[in-house]
Design an enzyme around this catalytic site. Structure first.
Site, PDB file in Angstrom:
ATOM      1  N   ASP A  70     106.979 121.172 -23.072  1.00 22.50           N
ATOM      2  CA  ASP A  70     106.654 119.810 -23.484  1.00 22.50           C
ATOM      3  C   ASP A  70     105.476 119.849 -24.450  1.00 22.50           C
ATOM      4  O   ASP A  70     104.575 120.665 -24.265  1.00 22.50           O
ATOM      5  CB  ASP A  70     106.250 119.040 -22.215  1.00 22.50           C
ATOM      6  CG  ASP A  70     106.372 117.542 -22.329  1.00 22.50           C
ATOM      7  OD1 ASP A  70     107.318 117.085 -22.977  1.00 22.50           O
ATOM      8  OD2 ASP A  70     105.524 116.846 -21.753  1.00 22.50           O
ATOM      9  N   PHE A  83     102.547 125.583 -27.275  1.00 19.33           N
ATOM     10  CA  PHE A  83     101.256 126.126 -26.837  1.00 19.33           C
ATOM     11  C   PHE A  83     100.137 125.990 -27.872  1.00 19.33           C
ATOM     12  O   PHE A  83      98.976 126.185 -27.550  1.00 19.33           O
ATOM     13  CB  PHE A  83     101.379 127.599 -26.417  1.00 19.33           C
ATOM     14  CG  PHE A  83     102.216 127.810 -25.187  1.00 19.33           C
ATOM     15  CD1 PHE A  83     101.682 127.560 -23.926  1.00 19.33           C
ATOM     16  CD2 PHE A  83     103.533 128.232 -25.284  1.00 19.33           C
ATOM     17  CE1 PHE A  83     102.462 127.734 -22.778  1.00 19.33           C
ATOM     18  CE2 PHE A  83     104.312 128.414 -24.147  1.00 19.33           C
ATOM     19  CZ  PHE A  83     103.777 128.162 -22.886  1.00 19.33           C
TER      20      PHE A  83
END
Length: 229
Positions: A70, A83
């Site tokens: 997400d 990330f």
């Protein structure tokens, strides 16, 4: 693909994913996002960066796939690369642990920035399973169709490329292994770099970064420079 001029995606992916962009579910995703914005809701990342992973890493140049779940849902964090956060934004805990493992694995100094654009430029597809999220609501867009789209992306890479290294971190990412032809590709799995998992011994010591480079070099490919300059 949408005619919106703000959307940036490399031509190679437009060709590979043409059929997906024409599916009803993808039209439904676009409609949903428009309605959310019309309702005054804040969506991350900005529209121009939703497909940043695909714009930064052309299909033919993908060597490694790092799958996230997400986008970050805080202000200024999400930049369309799993990330990664832009320069000047504090590194979230999972990203901090990624850099700690790189340091332990390869001796590379821990980066002051969490911007992973240089990885994407070297052939690391930083792919989130959902490409958007509502501000301050983690996983809020997991059911709007993005997973169907990104599963198709993984399938396209698996079917049309060879020798790709897939890094699957945590239970969610590991479930995607079923989409990958492991006779053609390499799958490295471990716990998630989040503090909850990492502090229980499921992340540190996986040596995924050195192992990835060994696999790439074994194929005659240029290894990834995991350092951030």
């Amino acid at each position: 693909m949408s005619k919106a001029t703000s959307v940036r995606i490399h031509e190679s992916w437009k060709k590979v994913l043409k059929d997906e962009f024409e599916q009803a579910y993808f039209s439904a995703i676009k409609k949903y996002l428009v309605q959310e914005k019309q309702a005054g809701k804040t969506i991350y990342p900005p529209g121009s960066l939703i497909f940043n992973a695909f714009d930064s890493t052309p299909f033919e140049e993908v060597k490694v796939v790092i799958l996230g779940q997400d986008p970050y849902h805080g202000p200024r964090q999400a930049m369309g690369l799993s990330f990664s956060v832009p320069d000047g934004v504090p590194k979230p805990p999972s990203l901090e642990n990624i850099f700690k493992e790189i340091h332990q694995d390869l001796g590379i100094a821990i980066s002051q920035t969490g911007n992973l654009q240089s990885w994407a430029n070297q052939g690391v597809l930083l792919l989130n399973a959902s490409l958007t999220v509502q501000a301050h609501r983690a996983n809020s867009h997991k059911d709007i169709g993005w997973h169907k789209f990104t599963d198709a992306v993984i399938g396209k890479i698996s079917n049309e490329r060879e020798g790709i290294v897939f890094l699957l971190w945590g239970g969610f990412a590991k479930k995607k292994a079923s989409l990958i032809d492991q006779m053609k590709h390499y799958v490295l799995s471990s716990g998630h770099p989040s503090p909850l998992s990492a502090n229980r011994g499921y992340w540190f010591g996986n040596k995924h970064f050195s192992r990835t480079n060994e696999i790439l070099e074994g194929q005659g490919k240029t290894p990834i420079n995991w350092g951030i300059v």
